[in-house]
Write a protein that holds these residues in place. Structure first.
Motif, PDB file in Angstrom:
ATOM      1  N   LEU A 185       0.827  -1.215   0.000  1.00  0.00           N
ATOM      2  CA  LEU A 185       0.000   0.000   0.000  1.00  0.00           C
ATOM      3  C   LEU A 185       0.857   1.260   0.000  1.00  0.00           C
ATOM      4  N   LYS A 186       2.156   1.103   0.208  1.00  0.00           N
ATOM      5  CA  LYS A 186       3.054   2.260   0.108  1.00  0.00           C
ATOM      6  C   LYS A 186       3.266   2.684  -1.339  1.00  0.00           C
ATOM      7  N   GLN A 187       2.846   1.836  -2.278  1.00  0.00           N
ATOM      8  CA  GLN A 187       3.041   2.124  -3.703  1.00  0.00           C
ATOM      9  C   GLN A 187       1.711   2.048  -4.446  1.00  0.00           C
ATOM     10  N   LEU A 188       0.707   2.767  -3.964  1.00  0.00           N
ATOM     11  CA  LEU A 188      -0.606   2.731  -4.606  1.00  0.00           C
ATOM     12  C   LEU A 188      -0.531   3.298  -6.021  1.00  0.00           C
ATOM     13  N   GLY A 189      -1.328   2.693  -6.913  1.00  0.00           N
ATOM     14  CA  GLY A 189      -1.422   3.208  -8.262  1.00  0.00           C
ATOM     15  C   GLY A 189      -2.303   4.446  -8.329  1.00  0.00           C
ATOM     16  N   GLN A 190      -2.303   5.110  -9.468  1.00  0.00           N
ATOM     17  CA  GLN A 190      -3.061   6.355  -9.630  1.00  0.00           C
ATOM     18  C   GLN A 190      -4.548   6.145  -9.388  1.00  0.00           C
ATOM     19  N   HIS A 191      -5.068   4.991  -9.773  1.00  0.00           N
ATOM     20  CA  HIS A 191      -6.504   4.743  -9.679  1.00  0.00           C
ATOM     21  C   HIS A 191      -6.842   3.802  -8.519  1.00  0.00           C
ATOM     22  N   GLN A 192      -6.035   3.839  -7.479  1.00  0.00           N
ATOM     23  CA  GLN A 192      -6.315   3.042  -6.279  1.00  0.00           C
ATOM     24  C   GLN A 192      -6.496   3.968  -5.083  1.00  0.00           C
ATOM     25  N   VAL A 193      -7.387   3.581  -4.182  1.00  0.00           N
ATOM     26  CA  VAL A 193      -7.645   4.381  -2.996  1.00  0.00           C
ATOM     27  C   VAL A 193      -7.999   3.443  -1.846  1.00  0.00           C
ATOM     28  N   VAL A 194      -7.618   3.853  -0.632  1.00  0.00           N
ATOM     29  CA  VAL A 194      -7.857   3.051   0.575  1.00  0.00           C
ATOM     30  C   VAL A 194      -8.629   3.902   1.567  1.00  0.00           C
TER      31      VAL A 194
END
Length: 520
Positions: A132-141
């Motif tokens: 989760l330290k390297q989330l993609g542009q279209h990812q959200v938590v």
């Protein structure tokens, strides 16, 4: 090809291939043509003229390229956004309404180890999901790393913020607690753990001082009562950004939970008199609130306010206190959260919390705790399902998780100039022009001018603008609303802020000057 066709159509010189050249320029052109061969050049020119004629006689594009609604649905299905759920509970009844809203939006569920756009974590996911330290542009938590600084009960309640009942960490602050108890002989206390179980009012002599990861807190003995019942209120809050801070409070309703047994005569052995459990008394069963709720369609908040007015008191003094408590608490923990966030490449996070508060007999509000993953289950009380789904719907819309038909199939994180363009972000144009900020950005007066924004700063303003457009029943509390523009002192208000919080506050102030909806 399209640019070339248009250029050919409107910019092709009117030459005759059989007309002799006369000017020096034309002679030079002819010489060049000869050097590369006449036949290829003539073929090229002929193709150009033919193309222009064909384009001219073709039907209009809308007639030639017919758009099929079925194709649109098929295209949307190819980019159907996905969500995954992270949690340790063997059941998911507490997530029913989250799943319901996402499926209505057109989101498809996948496993946590698959490719997802939204990760909904009921438990804190970061220790076990290092990627989760390297989330993609279209990812959200749905949590911020470091949010535990707000939701850890021991850390929060021993912060000594003025609206928290006095608390002492055990066993470290044992002596301070005993001294306080000696100076306040009439005080009662409760001992709490992070698990928030087995809470009971105790005398100082009954406190377990050897219990680690616990704290003891003063018990407020004179609460405001409704028909003799004590209660707490749950206010839903969402944090959308840290450094700079942006946070909102849900105003559509407030969760009121009443103790099942009347407070007086007080008996510390009967916890149902002063502790709200899972089987609390709901608003629609409180005698004086029934008529307002069942007959006149009030919300939990509005029927409570009606009762307060019936007692000759003013409920409007409650909510500014609530906003101040939530705003101050989040701001107090920002530095700690920022320390954790530095380890993350992207900050595609938001955090839905519930702040639990209680009210004393003088309508003074105190904070109890902040819940990282508030209970969104209506298993005990079905009428609460509407509240939960409205909260979820409002939060999702604001952070960019929206129905496919409302976004044209685009995912959150994809910007559209139809929503937010440069003109929507540009403010204080006179100052930008006065200091020639399009030529040099060295002056502080230029730091909100478009030409001087970094990519990160532009993204911050773009997200803030889109949150404002889609906030529904969410009210901004950070940056702080501007109640009276004429009395608002920008320099004084931003004096103790971090540089980036002050910068964003000034942007909202500039927007507020021309559109009152941006003031709060």
């Amino acid at each position: 090809v399209e640019k070339y066709l248009v250029s050919s159509r409107y910019n092709t010189p009117k030459l005759s291939l059989f007309q002799p050249t006369k000017s020096d320029g034309e002679k030079s052109t002819a010489q060049c043509m000869g050097s590369i061969g006449l036949l290829p050049v003539m073929i090229f020119l002929a193709a150009t003229v033919t193309t222009a004629v064909v384009v001219e006689i073709l039907p209009h594009g809308k007639q030639f390229f017919q758009w099929n609604a079925g194709d649109a649905k098929e295209d949307q299905s190819k980019v159907q956004p996905t969500y995954a759920i992270f949690g340790r509970s063997p059941t998911e009844e507490h997530l029913v309404h989250v799943v319901t809203v996402l499926e209505r939006f057109g989101y498809q569920r996948v496993g946590v180890n698959e490719s997802w756009n939204l990760l909904w974590a009921h438990d804190y996911p970061f220790p076990s999901m290092s990627h989760l330290k390297q989330l993609g542009q279209h990812q959200v938590v749905n949590h911020f790393p470091g949010c535990g600084f707000l939701t850890n009960k021991v850390d929060l309640c021993t912060s000594q913020l003025p609206f928290l009942p006095r608390a002492f960490r055990l066993p470290a602050e044992r002596e301070e607690f005993l001294e306080y108890a000696k100076d306040h002989p009439d005080a009662l206390f409760v001992q709490k753990h992070n698990e928030h179980r087995h809470i009971k009012v105790r005398a100082p002599s009954e406190i377990a001082f050897g219990s680690n990861d616990s704290f003891v807190q003063e018990f407020v003995q004179r609460p405001f009562l409704v028909d003799g019942y004590k209660f707490d209120i749950g206010v839903y809050v969402v944090i959308t950004s840290v450094n700079p801070l942006r946070a909102y409070i849900y105003t559509g309703d407030v969760l009121f939970r009443y103790c099942p047994v009347k407070y007086y005569p007080f008996d510390p052995e009967n916890v149902d008199k002063y502790i709200v459990g899972d089987d609390y008394l709901p608003t629609w069963e409180v005698p004086s609130l029934k008529k307002y709720y069942n007959r006149f369609g009030g919300s939990m908040r509005t029927v409570f306010e009606a009762y307060v007015r019936d007692q000759g008191m003013d409920p409007s003094k409650i909510w500014p206190q609530v906003e101040h408590i939530v705003r101050t608490t989040i701001a107090a923990k920002e530095k700690d959260i920022m320390g954790i966030l530095r380890n993350y490449r992207t900050h595609n996070f938001f955090d839905l919390m519930r702040f639990d508060l209680f009210i004393d007999e003088n309508l003074k509000v105190s904070l109890m705790e902040a819940n990282m993953s508030p209970n969104l289950s209506s298993a005990h009380f079905k009428p609460n399902s509407l509240l939960y789904e409205q909260v979820i719907y409002s939060v999702f819309n604001m952070v960019g998780i929206r129905p496919l038909q409302a976004t044209g199939g685009t995912l959150f994180g994809e910007s559209s100039e139809m929503l937010t363009a440069d003109k929507n972000l540009a403010t204080d144009l006179n100052k930008c022009a006065k200091y020639d900020c399009d030529k040099s950005c060295n002056r502080i007066e230029c730091d909100l001018c478009l030409a001087c924004l970094s990519g990160t700063e532009y993204d911050i303003l773009q997200r803030a603008h889109q949150e404002h457009l889609h906030r529904l029943d969410m009210k901004r509390i950070l940056p702080q609303p501007i109640q009276d523009l004429k009395k608002f002192n920008l320099l004084e208000d931003t004096a103790n802020m971090t540089k980036r919080n002050a910068w964003l506050t000034r942007w909202y102030y500039n927007k507020c000057q021309f559109d009152a909806t941006w003031c709060n």
